[in-house]
Design a protein around this motif. Structure first.
Motif, PDB file in Angstrom:
ATOM      1  N   TYR A   1       0.831  -1.214   0.000  1.00 57.21           N
ATOM      2  CA  TYR A   1       0.000   0.000   0.000  1.00 57.21           C
ATOM      3  C   TYR A   1       0.859   1.256   0.000  1.00 57.21           C
ATOM      4  O   TYR A   1       0.370   2.340  -0.249  1.00 57.21           O
TER       5      TYR A   1
ATOM      6  N   THR B   1      -2.548  -0.306  -4.033  1.00 61.03           N
ATOM      7  CA  THR B   1      -3.547  -1.310  -3.692  1.00 61.03           C
ATOM      8  C   THR B   1      -4.360  -0.898  -2.459  1.00 61.03           C
ATOM      9  O   THR B   1      -3.788  -0.512  -1.454  1.00 61.03           O
TER      10      THR B   1
ATOM     11  N   LEU C   1      -6.594  -1.138   0.954  1.00 60.03           N
ATOM     12  CA  LEU C   1      -6.585  -1.995   2.129  1.00 60.03           C
ATOM     13  C   LEU C   1      -8.016  -2.322   2.519  1.00 60.03           C
ATOM     14  O   LEU C   1      -8.950  -1.638   2.105  1.00 60.03           O
ATOM     15  N   VAL C   2      -8.163  -3.358   3.311  1.00 62.01           N
ATOM     16  CA  VAL C   2      -9.499  -3.713   3.804  1.00 62.01           C
ATOM     17  C   VAL C   2      -9.486  -3.578   5.323  1.00 62.01           C
ATOM     18  O   VAL C   2      -8.586  -4.080   5.990  1.00 62.01           O
TER      19      VAL C   2
ATOM     20  N   GLY D   1      -4.906  -6.689   3.618  1.00 65.12           N
ATOM     21  CA  GLY D   1      -4.623  -6.215   2.270  1.00 65.12           C
ATOM     22  C   GLY D   1      -3.198  -6.588   1.990  1.00 65.12           C
ATOM     23  O   GLY D   1      -2.884  -7.745   1.757  1.00 65.12           O
ATOM     24  N   TRP D   2      -2.311  -5.642   2.164  1.00 63.83           N
ATOM     25  CA  TRP D   2      -0.907  -5.962   2.001  1.00 63.83           C
ATOM     26  C   TRP D   2      -0.398  -6.772   3.168  1.00 63.83           C
ATOM     27  O   TRP D   2       0.540  -7.516   3.089  1.00 63.83           O
TER      28      TRP D   2
END
Lengths: 322, 625
Positions: free
Chosen positions: B433, B438, B440-441, B547-548
């Motif tokens: 990120y 990308t 994140l969640v 996420g990452w």
């Protein structure tokens, strides 16, 4: 365990490293006497490291008068001609080192290593030869081996961005942590003479090329009567000739030792300071291990090459032939 | 080696060094010897005695002075004609912005904490300046090269986070010495000497705690005329005696656990200490002196000696007395500091008495200090080696020898004969990120979490942002900065206390947040997923960011993904959950030379962690091809 305890002052100063190697190892360090000969960049790094670590004493030998060349890669010498003129490298380095750690006794010994008798070496627990000739290394190693007391013997040599360390701990017993328990291990080291006389043929091909290249340079300097590092590109032809002879005598192909590597070693005569820091750091770590009797020691050569970035240990002994 | 081309690359380079500690001193020396002529160095720290065994540019007479400045002066002595500029400042200060970073050809890190490393990584990415990163612990070390778009950034792989412990383990059911240390340092010490307004769950949890809360406050309150020793004994009896007694009454807790033993001062200590140790009253230390110590008063000399229960109890009472007698002004705003001798003595004693109570082996002051202070093991040799390797990589960066870049590990035990192991750098992680975009969640209970929780636990702690800004659609929910007017500040402060679902622009399941740090020039998107329940033990924060990153590993191991061929494979005996595309596994377990008790104790984000703290991963077995 070893008698006296560390003082409060020592415990405070050495706090962080006692957390690495323990109070017993620190006590052993404070009782170790170390002789260092030949102080160029790598050895200056080594001296700094062991003085900081808190060894008992360091005795310096280097009777060269300080000049411009001696300043290269050596931060122990301040570039003030008024201060250093007429003084030897050992004297000037001694002053700087004393300042690093007042708890370590640093002194200077004059004279030529290769004229000193066995008694002289008996005062020490560790002897380190920087930039010695092959003859000097052999001589001092033999003297150390004659003593009843075990004197740990090291040589170190840096050229260009390459470095070599040789270690002889004779018969060495040490403690090693294996999983949860501590076990005693034993290693038998060959002498310098034995280690450089191992026939090349049976030595595995993947062995560091530097081992062979350094032997060629050693023979070159000895046969031409040169001082350490006293060479240039003009000597390449003679060096390649010696390489050819040694390869033939050992029945190995000449491709064993790349010409480009030999060329680097004879032209890179001023030390490369990052390599000095790396090799001087590894050497100090090994001396600390040997003095404290903790951890696997290096057996028996170490090579660093700034070109490929590898720092590799090579065990060169007669085990290949037997 | 010292070719013309190389020498001119070195001479013409402008270099920024961040950190003038263990690695920094060695690095500055090696840079100067190697011919670098324009070096800038930032360090916020001042010199301490325990630095002197390895930070060789410093002397005893320099204690208390700026590391950056003293290091500069020391190196100029042997290389007088080069330009070194020192900044005694925090690298996170706003003056070190992207434009500041842009003036350098390469940035070299010799830092001691994750927070600053991440910050510098982001500034280097934003300024597009190559970064050479490093770290050591004990005999282990590593050097890595980070170049935007070419190699992975410092944050492409998750880093070991400081270990945290479940609250109830600390307050009620300690099983390890480190739990007792955390209790003594974070709860008891903070309660007695720290900010009184901070929440502090010191009481052993029991079912009927509701009524006793008021009473407890009174115990810690000292009335003006109360004798200090009486007060100390009252605290002692409360925390080691009646609190344990109260906890014991909760039978459920002890069904499968060893029952602790309540300890009262009268059973351990003589009637009155003042008569025996009158010396504490009239010893001649000045107020506010951090060298105040009870050890000499009690005839205790060796910090490595193990004290029994009585000695620990004496240290506890006498240290508490000394705080009130000699350092009264500081009470109310003290935080634990490993260099504060009296604080270390008090915490050691308190942790040991608690350990005794719970049947946990006691530890010496030396050991306790290491655990409480998160002291990272450090030796000069590894720092010197690592500094040499940094300079070698820096020169390659300046020569733009991209194919020759290496990350190098310095090992304690040779692997395949190698003590120094060079490895080709990895490509950027497309899921990072920080250096890619990308999203994140975030799983969070949007009805029960406040914006403040999101800011503190995620944006600051997890994403490492310094001056964050949070947007939801076009609505600005939160921002930090000097140039905000009072109305905006009041507005943002009001938002902080609101539940996410009740914000002016409500954050609900499916919301997409934009989080930015203008100083770091970092922006990332967070997809919000509402979730009702969180496991208090495994997910103590009440929210999970992914996420990452992996979800926080509980067994001290992290996995990372990477889709390029990695020649390194760090295998660890424990089997973690592995993602399908995983090529390497980096273990977060402690390097093998650590004492097994010396785990990273939970620490705030200040610089308690000592110099040279690792980015290190343990390398029990490394395979090289």
């Amino acid at each position: 365990m070893d008698g006296e305890e560390l003082t409060e002052q020592e415990t405070a100063l050495y706090d962080r490293q006692i957390r690495v190697w323990g109070a017993n190892a620190q006590r052993r360090l404070t009782k170790a006497h170390i002789l260092v000969s030949g102080i160029k960049g790598t050895v200056a790094e080594f001296c700094k490291n062991i003085v900081l670590a808190g060894v008992g004493s360091v005795t310096l030998m280097d009777d060269r008068l300080v000049n411009e060349e001696a300043l290269n890669a050596n931060f122990l010498i301040l570039p003030d001609e008024n201060a250093y003129s007429g003084k030897t490298v050992a004297e000037i380095c001694c002053e700087s080192l004393k300042d690093f750690n007042p708890m370590v006794r640093v002194s200077v010994e004059k004279g030529d290593l290769s004229t000193l008798g066995t008694n002289f070496f008996e005062q020490f627990d560790v002897v380190v030869i920087g930039y010695g000739s092959r003859a000097t290394k052999k001589y001092v190693n033999e003297k150390c081996r004659k003593l009843v007391k075990r004197v740990a013997f090291y040589t170190v040599d840096c050229r260009d961005s390459c470095g070599e360390i040789f270690v002889d701990l004779q018969d060495y017993k040490y403690m090693k942590k294996k999983l949860e328990e501590t076990v005693e291990c034993e290693l038998n080291f060959p002498s310098f003479q034995e280690a450089i006389s191992v026939p090349w043929k049976p030595i595995p091909r993947r062995t560091a090329k530097l081992y062979f290249a350094m032997r060629v340079i050693e023979v070159f300097e000895e046969s031409e009567g040169r001082k350490h590092g006293e060479c240039s590109l003009l000597d390449l032809a003679r060096v390649l000739e010696i390489k050819k002879q040694l390869c033939e005598a050992n029945s190995v192909s000449e491709s064993h030792i790349p010409d480009s590597l030999l060329e680097r070693l004879i032209t890179g005569t001023t030390e490369f300071p990052p390599a000095c820091a790396i090799v001087g750091g590894i050497l100090a770590q090994e001396v600390i291990k040997a003095v404290s009797g903790k951890g696997d020691p290096l057996k028996n050569f170490f090579y660093y090459d700034g070109e490929d970035g590898k720092g590799v240990m090579e065990d060169i002994s007669n085990s290949f032939t037997s | 080696m010292a070719t013309q081309q190389q020498q001119s690359a070195i001479k013409g380079a402008k270099v920024l060094m961040v950190g003038a500690g263990g690695i920094g001193c060695e690095l500055l020396k090696t840079l100067a010897l190697s011919g670098f002529e324009d070096i800038h160095i930032i360090d916020m720290d001042t010199i301490e005695v325990s630095n002197l065994n390895r930070q060789f540019l410093f002397r005893r007479s320099h204690v208390g002075q700026s590391k950056a400045k003293v290091a500069r002066d020391a190196v100029l002595r042997f290389r007088p004609h080069i330009n070194i500029r020192s900044y005694h400042a925090n690298v996170k200060n706003p003056e070190f912005d992207v434009d500041f970073f842009k003036q350098f050809d390469v940035v070299l890190n010799g830092l001691d904490n994750l927070d600053a490393r991440r910050h510098v990584n982001r500034l280097c990415l934003a300024a597009d300046v190559p970064l050479v990163e490093s770290g050591t612990t004990g005999f282990l070390g590593q050097v890595t090269v980070h170049i935007k778009g070419k190699t992975e950034c410092y944050e492409c792989q998750t880093k070991p986070a400081p270990k945290t412990y479940p609250v109830c383990t600390i307050t009620s059911t300690p099983t390890k010495f480190v739990h007792c240390i955390v209790w003594a340092k974070e709860l008891l010490f903070a309660k007695l000497f720290g900010d009184k307004n901070q929440d502090n769950d010191l009481n052993v949890r029991s079912n009927n705690s509701a009524s006793s809360s008021k009473e407890t406050e009174d115990v810690f309150e000292r009335s003006e005329d109360e004798d200090i020793e009486q007060y100390g004994r009252k605290i002692y009896d409360h925390v080691f005696g009646s609190n344990i007694e109260a906890a014991l009454s909760n039978e459920e807790t002890w069904k499968n656990r060893r029952r602790p033993r309540p300890i009262y001062s009268k059973d351990v200590l003589p009637e009155s200490l003042t008569q025996q140790n009158g010396s504490t009253q009239n010893c001649s230390v000045t107020d506010g002196d951090s060298m105040v110590s009870v050890m000499p008063l009690l005839g205790l000399k060796n910090p490595q000696e193990l004290w029994g229960l009585t000695q620990n109890s004496l240290v506890f009472i006498e240290a508490l007395k000394l705080f009130f007698a000699k350092r009264k002004k500081e009470i109310g705003h003290l935080t634990f500091d490993k260099d504060d001798q009296l604080a270390v003595e008090f915490v050691t004693a308190a942790a040991n008495i608690r350990a005794e109570s719970f049947g946990i082996p006691l530890h010496s002051l030396f050991e306790a200090k290491g655990i409480a202070g998160n002291i990272v093991h450090a030796v000069a040799t590894t720092n010197a080696i690592i500094a040499g390797l940094i300079v070698i990589e820096a020169i390659k960066v300046l020569k733009k020898d991209v194919d020759k870049f290496r990350m190098t590990y310095c090992l304690e035990h040779p692997s395949k004969k190698l003590l120094l192991m060079p490895i080709e750098p990895y490509e950027p992680n497309p899921a990072c990120y920080v250096c890619s975009k990308t999203p994140l969640v975030l799983e969070i209970n949007t009805r029960k979490s406040k914006l403040r929780d999101l800011v503190d636990k995620i944006v600051k702690a997890k994403l490492g942002m310094n001056l964050p800004l949070i947007m939801h659609g076009n609505s600005l929910l939160y921002e930090v900065g000097d140039d905000l007017d009072d109305i905006m500040v009041a507005n943002y402060n009001a938002n902080l206390e609101k539940y996410l679902s009740e914000l002016p622009s409500p954050i609900l399941n499916g919301s997409i947040l934009t989080v930015e740090d203008l100083q770091q020039e970092l922006s990332c998107k967070i997809n919000v997923k509402h979730r009702e329940e969180f496991d208090e033990e495994k997910e103590p924060e009440g929210m999970v960011l992914s996420g990452w990153t992996q979800s926080p590993a509980t067994n001290g191991e992290s996995a990372s993904t990477s889709n390029n061929e990695n020649p390194i494979d760090v295998t660890d005996s424990s089997s973690g959950s592995e993602t399908a595309s995983k090529k390497r596994k980096l273990s977060e377990t402690e390097p093998s030379n650590h004492n097994k008790e010396t785990e990273n104790v939970e620490s705030e984000d200040d610089d308690i962690m000592e110099v040279e703290n690792p980015m290190i991963v343990s390398k029990k077995k490394i395979r090289v091809e």
